[in-house]
Write a protein that holds these residues in place. Structure first.
Motif, mmCIF file in Angstrom:
data_model
loop_
_atom_site.group_PDB
_atom_site.id
_atom_site.type_symbol
_atom_site.label_atom_id
_atom_site.label_comp_id
_atom_site.label_asym_id
_atom_site.label_seq_id
_atom_site.Cartn_x
_atom_site.Cartn_y
_atom_site.Cartn_z
ATOM 1 N N ASP A 31 0.831 -1.206 0.000
ATOM 2 C CA ASP A 31 0.000 0.000 0.000
ATOM 3 C C ASP A 31 0.868 1.258 0.000
ATOM 4 O OD1 ASP A 31 -2.304 -1.534 0.036
ATOM 5 O OD2 ASP A 31 -2.494 -1.457 2.210
ATOM 6 N N TYR A 32 1.988 1.211 0.724
ATOM 7 C CA TYR A 32 2.907 2.345 0.802
ATOM 8 C C TYR A 32 4.327 1.863 0.556
ATOM 9 C CZ TYR A 32 -0.923 4.853 2.996
ATOM 10 O OH TYR A 32 -2.133 5.425 3.252
ATOM 11 N N CYS A 33 5.041 2.551 -0.309
ATOM 12 C CA CYS A 33 6.451 2.264 -0.577
ATOM 13 C C CYS A 33 7.240 3.552 -0.392
ATOM 14 C CB CYS A 33 6.640 1.760 -2.006
ATOM 15 S SG CYS A 33 5.864 0.173 -2.325
ATOM 16 N N PHE A 34 8.394 3.444 0.257
ATOM 17 C CA PHE A 34 9.221 4.612 0.525
ATOM 18 C C PHE A 34 10.594 4.418 -0.112
ATOM 19 C CE2 PHE A 34 6.117 4.256 3.850
ATOM 20 C CZ PHE A 34 5.679 5.561 4.033
ATOM 21 N N ASP A 45 11.699 1.114 -8.747
ATOM 22 C CA ASP A 45 11.383 -0.147 -8.064
ATOM 23 C C ASP A 45 10.314 0.056 -6.998
ATOM 24 O OD1 ASP A 45 13.125 -1.694 -9.550
ATOM 25 O OD2 ASP A 45 14.729 -1.674 -8.048
ATOM 26 N N ALA A 46 10.425 1.141 -6.228
ATOM 27 C CA ALA A 46 9.427 1.411 -5.192
ATOM 28 C C ALA A 46 8.050 1.569 -5.821
ATOM 29 C CB ALA A 46 9.808 2.659 -4.397
ATOM 30 N N PHE A 47 7.978 2.307 -6.915
ATOM 31 C CA PHE A 47 6.696 2.490 -7.606
ATOM 32 C C PHE A 47 6.161 1.150 -8.107
ATOM 33 C CE2 PHE A 47 4.088 3.337 -11.357
ATOM 34 C CZ PHE A 47 3.144 4.199 -10.805
ATOM 35 N N ASN A 48 7.028 0.344 -8.690
ATOM 36 C CA ASN A 48 6.602 -0.953 -9.218
ATOM 37 C C ASN A 48 6.195 -1.931 -8.116
ATOM 38 O OD1 ASN A 48 6.959 -0.173 -11.874
ATOM 39 N ND2 ASN A 48 9.083 -0.857 -11.926
ATOM 40 N N CYS A 49 6.662 -1.700 -6.898
ATOM 41 C CA CYS A 49 6.290 -2.552 -5.767
ATOM 42 C C CYS A 49 4.961 -2.135 -5.143
ATOM 43 C CB CYS A 49 7.369 -2.511 -4.694
ATOM 44 S SG CYS A 49 8.914 -3.300 -5.169
ATOM 45 N N SER A 50 4.476 -0.960 -5.504
ATOM 46 C CA SER A 50 3.227 -0.483 -4.903
ATOM 47 C C SER A 50 2.028 -1.184 -5.539
ATOM 48 C CB SER A 50 3.097 1.033 -5.050
ATOM 49 O OG SER A 50 2.882 1.406 -6.392
ATOM 50 N N ALA A 53 -3.731 0.357 -8.508
ATOM 51 C CA ALA A 53 -5.006 1.012 -8.232
ATOM 52 C C ALA A 53 -4.972 1.943 -7.024
ATOM 53 C CB ALA A 53 -6.159 0.030 -8.096
ATOM 54 N N TRP A 54 -4.189 1.657 -5.958
ATOM 55 C CA TRP A 54 -4.172 2.605 -4.843
ATOM 56 C C TRP A 54 -2.832 2.703 -4.115
ATOM 57 C CZ3 TRP A 54 -7.242 -1.893 -4.120
ATOM 58 C CH2 TRP A 54 -6.761 -2.795 -3.168
ATOM 59 N N GLY A 55 -1.808 2.049 -4.608
ATOM 60 C CA GLY A 55 -0.506 2.123 -3.942
ATOM 61 C C GLY A 55 0.075 3.524 -3.990
ATOM 62 N N LYS A 56 0.743 3.894 -2.902
ATOM 63 C CA LYS A 56 1.348 5.220 -2.803
ATOM 64 C C LYS A 56 2.850 5.078 -2.629
ATOM 65 C CE LYS A 56 0.850 9.659 -0.596
ATOM 66 N NZ LYS A 56 -0.123 10.508 0.063
ATOM 67 N N THR A 57 3.601 5.754 -3.488
ATOM 68 C CA THR A 57 5.059 5.756 -3.404
ATOM 69 C C THR A 57 5.501 7.130 -2.929
ATOM 70 O OG1 THR A 57 5.206 4.176 -5.224
ATOM 71 C CG2 THR A 57 7.199 5.419 -4.689
ATOM 72 N N GLU A 75 -0.672 4.003 -15.162
ATOM 73 C CA GLU A 75 -0.685 3.554 -13.772
ATOM 74 C C GLU A 75 -1.180 4.661 -12.848
ATOM 75 O OE1 GLU A 75 -0.254 0.514 -12.723
ATOM 76 O OE2 GLU A 75 0.240 -0.209 -14.724
ATOM 77 N N LEU A 76 -0.860 5.919 -13.176
ATOM 78 C CA LEU A 76 -1.334 7.047 -12.371
ATOM 79 C C LEU A 76 -2.838 7.243 -12.534
ATOM 80 C CD1 LEU A 76 1.561 9.578 -13.104
ATOM 81 C CD2 LEU A 76 1.280 8.118 -11.089
ATOM 82 N N VAL A 77 -3.314 7.116 -13.763
ATOM 83 C CA VAL A 77 -4.744 7.263 -14.030
ATOM 84 C C VAL A 77 -5.540 6.184 -13.307
ATOM 85 C CG1 VAL A 77 -6.503 7.199 -15.847
ATOM 86 C CG2 VAL A 77 -4.377 8.420 -16.229
ATOM 87 N N LYS A 78 -4.950 4.989 -13.199
ATOM 88 C CA LYS A 78 -5.632 3.880 -12.509
ATOM 89 C C LYS A 78 -5.638 4.061 -10.986
ATOM 90 C CE LYS A 78 -3.730 0.071 -13.779
ATOM 91 N NZ LYS A 78 -3.205 -1.196 -14.269
ATOM 92 N N GLY A 79 -4.832 4.979 -10.450
ATOM 93 C CA GLY A 79 -4.915 5.244 -9.014
ATOM 94 C C GLY A 79 -3.628 5.214 -8.223
ATOM 95 N N ARG A 80 -2.552 4.691 -8.792
ATOM 96 C CA ARG A 80 -1.277 4.746 -8.070
ATOM 97 C C ARG A 80 -0.829 6.190 -7.984
ATOM 98 N NH1 ARG A 80 2.663 0.097 -10.625
ATOM 99 N NH2 ARG A 80 1.821 -1.665 -9.462
#
Length: 144
Positions: A31-34, A45-50, A53-57, A75-80
């Motif tokens: 759900d959250y990647c830092f 990689d952090a973005f790809n691990c999120s 649809a709702w993961g936040k990097t 991927e941004l339009v879908k919600g990441r």
């Protein structure tokens, strides 16, 4: 410790990528990647691990080599989401006094972040430790 629930050592991922390991651990993505290092490849990689649809990097590191972060707009339009955070969004004038008081009242435990202490005369040692990646936070004592 300090709110971390799980971590992955990339050197232990020999048969799979870090992203594949994290997607398996989290049933699809975190759900959250830092990202805290400041490398565009690690940001990617952090973005790809999120989670789709709702993961936040959250980008904490500063990319010093000028490498771009490549993100698929779909991927941004879908919600990441990808966001940056300088100093955690804290406002120095109003937030630092509150945090200092919480520390003094033992409501905020920060001692675990301190990895080294040096006298002012040894300030260069503190910079050497930081540059070598051996120091998380170093206290420099002015009066010792």
């Amino acid at each position: 410790m300090f709110g971390v629930t799980d971590y992955v050592n990339p050197t232990s991922c020999v048969e799979k990528s870090v992203c594949e390991v994290i997607r398996e651990m989290t049933d699809g993505g975190a759900d959250y990647c830092f990202e805290c290092i400041g490398l565009a490849s690690v940001m990617q990689d952090a973005f790809n691990c999120s989670r789709p649809a709702w993961g936040k990097t959250v980008i904490l590191g500063v990319e010093m080599h000028g490498s771009p972060l490549l993100v698929n707009p779909y991927e941004l339009v879908k919600g990441r989401t990808v966001t940056g955070s300088m100093f955690g969004g804290a406002k120095a004038k109003s937030d630092v006094p509150v945090l200092a008081q919480k520390y003094l009242n033992k409501e905020l435990c920060l001692d675990g972040f301190i990895s080294h202490e040096v006298c002012f005369e040894d300030i260069n040692k503190a910079f050497d430790l930081l540059n070598q990646g051996k120091s998380l936070r170093c206290i420099i004592w002015m009066d010792k």
